[in-house]
Scaffold this active site. Sequence first.
Site: not given
Length: 859
Positions: A132, A264-265, A268, A300-301, A323
């Site tokens: 991304e 940060g992360a 995927n 969040h991820e 987001e």
Amino acid sequence: MSNSDVNPNDARPREQKTIYLADYTPPAYLVDKVDLTFRLHPSATRVISRIAFRPNPATGERGFFLHGIGLRLIRASIDGAPITPEISDDGLRAEVPDRAFIWEAEVEIDPAGNTSLEGLYISNGMYCTQCEAEGFRKITYYPDRPDVMAPFDVRIEGDLPVLLSNGNPADSGEGWAQWHDPWPKPAYLFALVAGDLLAHSDRFTTASGREVALNIWVRKGDEDRCAFAMEALKKSMRWDEEKYGREYDLDVFNIVAVDDFNMGAMENKGLNVFNSKFVLASPETATDGLYERIEGIIAHEYFHNWTGNRITCRDWFQLCLKEGLTVFRDQQFTADMRSAAVKRIDDVLALRAAQFSEDAGPLAHPVRPESFVEINNFYTATVYEKGAEVVRMLHRLVGDDGYRRALDLYFDRHDGQAVTIEDWLKVFEDACGRDLTQFKRWYSQAGTPRLTVTEDFKDGTYTLHFKQETPPTSGQADKAPQVIPIAVGLLNPNGDEVVPTTVLEMTEAEQSFRFTGLASRPVPSILRGFSAPVIVMRDVPAAERAFLLAHDTDAFNRWEAGRALGKTVLCAMITDGADPAPEFLGALAQVALDDGLDPAFRARVLQLPGEDDLAQTLHDANVVPDPDAIHAARRRLELALAERLRPDLPDLYAQMAVLGPYSPDPDPAARRALRGVALRLITRLDDGAQAERQFEAAGNMTEQLTALGLLVPATRGGKAVEAFYRQWRHDRLVLDNWFSVQLTHARPENAPEIARDLAAHADFNWQNPNRFRAVTFGLASNAAGFHRADGAGYRFVADWIIRMDAVNPQVTARLTGVFSTWKRYDADRQALIREQLERIAGRDGLSGDTAEMVTRLLS
């Protein structure tokens, strides 16, 4: 027949082409299936792709173009017949049949030479990817756009013991592994990791009874620092089931910790890749603040699995949808796990520090931009944090039940699709029966609205008059009125609440709201819970702010009253040389010693407004901010508060001690937060004697690093700095703190020289993003030091922007943002900053990422 001479680190300075939302067209070809084979080699990895294409019936466009950068094409074929495509710097074109067909290609790439950390690269011997927004085009030729979604099958061949990709494991053998991801996804969600890794494993049972294998993959030696992240993952999975009805949809969920990572992360599908900093934690190495961030980022991820992966964005202009919504969800999660009031305060502090200043400067843009040159430059506070505030307002307007109905409809209607803001708002209109045409302006208008408030009281009727106005921003002069939910409560002069929180829905440029049947003139509590991302303009006497600090039933507005009172006092000290106001010191002392209040809340109230916050406040009042005067005033007020609390500080410090083993849970973390504030004030009185004792006795990183930060500017700080280095020099994540704390807490007059010395240190690995940011952003966060009048801070940062740009343009472009507020300072400082920006802009071969940012800053 290749474009292998194109550097994989290049951010395309060849052609600065502006992309417009209005020009969107659907893809000419859709993808039904992707098969990839990776034959790993550090400098010559082969990627073999087999892709099933078919014409898109929704468009008559039939030009066949695949994105690709820095690829050496070995061969290509259509339905087995070799072809010779037309290759350019950014991809290839070919003649294809007007029917479904199979595209096959083999390319060679150089992971070891890819320092941009986009695409496939190597970090400490580990292969990993970051795709991304547009990194997949550095892996193979493909329509690298988010509205092209397909299931992926991936075979990885290599001599490393762990070979991972998206989805579920399908098969494996000596030197190879096969992965199958059944869920259609865009290329930006592709991931591959290969390395000599160990797993911290667990299991999770979903609400429907399915077993999911959970793994956190780390380098040897890090396996004992994964337990907290694993618990955070399980909490996130359960919370998403209970709060949103969303179950996980694969058999395995993998997280990999990577040292060299630009962000940060990354979410995927089924294989989240994390900056190691936001996974690894132990009491000895991680602070309370880092534990909370790890919990929030893990959530969040994971939440992206539905809001970003199963439903993604049609194009990158819709980035705020995935987001903003997911940030709101992770904010809800942390509020449920910890103190909701303190979480709201922290979120608003972050919003004002990053996004409000973005809105006030040359980098202002709408939550959904109308155009961009490099999409990497729009991973901003406006897209993320303001995007979350827009979702929060929508939630407030439709209520809990309406929000849940709308989200259920969103998931049912758009699962497996790439969608737009229009699709998002339509589900709310359909589920809640509201017309959101005007509300949509929050997505299209840049800038922070100013809300001017006046009032009157007559015959038992209290009237609030509101006027909204949004200042002009780049490309947007006239702003139409927006829907602003204003949460208001009214208090009697004795402190009782006579009107509980009521949401006033403002839709006009000027609007009044009446409250009748009141026995006396009330004290208003306006914008409770920070119900809209606006700036309230209202003349409020100091006595009224002190009253609200003492009596407001809304925790956020209680904190806000103290914050505003502190700004008023500090601005008077800066501009008029006034003395610290005794009534303000008394009000803070009352909060500090109120055992009935949450210690974390007390700690937030006692933290004075920051130097950058004060600079913007002065600028908004048409006063040119002086960084040195701001720093001196804060120091003087902090000393006055310490003197006011001198008799009570030793007891407060002792009372907040946490006995027993360390726990990152909210209650002990709150006590340590207030203890840290008490220690800061004590240090102003004893030049660090108590801080030195805490540093030497600390049994956890929170107390050790707090003490170190306070000792850095003290006369006895050198000894502690050296001791910390000796203790932690072999822990790369803790050592990042050693670099940054010396700058964030440095005396401003010495900060640029300290930064220069740290950049020359043997352990300054500047190509590692964490270490690079520790020094460069560390200096920039020391406002008076960065803005030192001789411009040394500006030169230091500009030098490193120029050096890093050829290696990692994405990190470099984000660093340019430290100059975003340059036009609020005096003419001399403006001239010094302009000189550095023009020096950067004039460099040959400047990356597209950095060139766009500097151009906007200079515009």
